[in-house]
Design an enzyme around this catalytic site. Structure first.
Site, PDB file in Angstrom:
ATOM      1  CE  LYS A 107      -0.146   2.167   3.281  1.00  0.00           C
ATOM      2  NZ  LYS A 107       0.052   3.153   4.355  1.00  0.00           N
ATOM      3  N   PRO A 119       9.498  -4.384   3.948  1.00  0.00           N
ATOM      4  CG  PRO A 119      10.372  -2.251   3.645  1.00  0.00           C
ATOM      5  CD  PRO A 119       9.867  -3.429   2.885  1.00  0.00           C
ATOM      6  CB  VAL A 120       8.594  -4.716   9.742  1.00  0.00           C
ATOM      7  CG1 VAL A 120       7.689  -4.469  10.942  1.00  0.00           C
ATOM      8  CG2 VAL A 120       8.413  -6.142   9.211  1.00  0.00           C
ATOM      9  CB  ALA A 156       8.400   0.215   5.656  1.00  0.00           C
ATOM     10  CG  LEU A 177       5.889   0.231   1.988  1.00  0.00           C
ATOM     11  CD1 LEU A 177       6.954  -0.757   1.534  1.00  0.00           C
ATOM     12  CD2 LEU A 177       5.444   1.119   0.827  1.00  0.00           C
ATOM     13  CB  SER A 209      -2.771  -3.126   6.813  1.00  0.00           C
ATOM     14  OG  SER A 209      -2.684  -2.488   8.073  1.00  0.00           O
ATOM     15  CG  ASP A 253      -3.390   1.700   6.531  1.00  0.00           C
ATOM     16  OD1 ASP A 253      -4.136   2.692   6.589  1.00  0.00           O
ATOM     17  OD2 ASP A 253      -2.151   1.773   6.562  1.00  0.00           O
TER      18      ASP A 253
END
Length: 267
Positions: A10, A91-92, A94, A96, A100, A130
């Site tokens: 996302k 990546p965690v 981040a 994005l 979610s 999200d």
């Protein structure tokens, strides 16, 4: 039976923070968009639920059984059990929506196998702001805390996009806490391109104060021929949109090797 789903990355083409609410959350207006790649999930029917996490960023999830994938599975009727494998490519912490997006992929898998309950939207919202948008993973407007979704004319589908992260995790909470509480106005426009170009990310300044390296990423991306560069969500990932895959791929090659990159197209 084996189920496979991509948890599409996302990005927030724009993220306007309008006010701080009495419940401690923030009133948002955001443009959700999704990249055609991300984490990968595979599920097989089993006597009981199990979850295995692999991939480049799998080690960043300290407790796989407490993560949002397991919570999403527990939130939905799905039979006796599922043996789930999550390949963590994003990546965690981040910006994005990785967790979610993973949860959204679980919802789609359950929908394919069993159908979703009528109240699936509220179940998704309880897992994270999200998650409802990530279930369908199509461009839309998010209001409220991001869970109130509206359709938007998507004239950006298929557009090349490059994601870049300086490999510095950035938790959402401190970024929102650093927001200056100034309402800079609503989203403007009738289609995705116009609204993105007219938009902004109100969390960019707070994120820069916590991770100055984000500025380096934005400055490098702005020299690559992109027509829009911006930080996504609460950071630290930034994105760049291009008119051609050739320009995007050249831009990716030019990124410092220490940075994480992902090339794809908008869905």
């Amino acid at each position: 039976m084996t189920l496979r789903e991509t948890a599409f990355a996302k990005i927030n083409l724009a993220l306007h923070v309008r006010r701080r609410r009495g419940d401690g959350y923030h009133e948002l207006e955001t443009l959700f968009a999704f990249v055609d790649t991300g984490d990968e999930l595979v599920a097989r029917f089993a006597p009981r639920d199990s979850l295995r996490v692999t991939g480049e960023f799998g080690g960043a999830l300290d407790d796989p059984f407490g993560n949002v994938v397991a919570k999403a599975l527990n939130a939905l009727p799905h039979g006796a059990g599922w043996d789930l494998t999550l390949e963590k490519n994003l990546p965690v912490a981040a910006g994005l929506g990785g967790g979610s997006a993973d949860a959204g992929a679980v919802f789609r898998m359950v929908r394919h196998a069993h159908g979703l309950p009528d109240d699936w939207q509220s179940r998704a919202a309880k897992l994270g702001a999200d998650v409802p948008a990530c279930v369908e993973s199509v461009a839309c407007i998010g209001r409220g805390t991001g869970t109130e979704l509206e359709p938007i004319a998507n004239d950006l589908a298929g557009l090349p996009v490059l994601l870049v992260n300086p490999r510095i995790p950035l938790a959402t909470g401190p970024v929102f806490k650093a927001w200056d509480s100034v309402d800079r106005g609503p989203l403007e426009g009738n289609d995705l391109r116009t609204m993105a170009l007219n938009g902004r990310n109100d969390l960019e300044g707070p994120a820069l104060s916590l991770v100055p390296e984000i500025r380096d990423v934005l400055q490098v991306l702005q020299q690559t021929g992109a027509w829009l560069t911006r930080m996504s969500g609460s950071g630290a990932t930034c994105f760049a949109l291009y008119d051609t895959t050739q320009v995007r791929d050249a831009a990716r090659t030019a990124m410092p090797p220490a940075w994480w990159t992902l090339a794809g197209k908008l869905r």
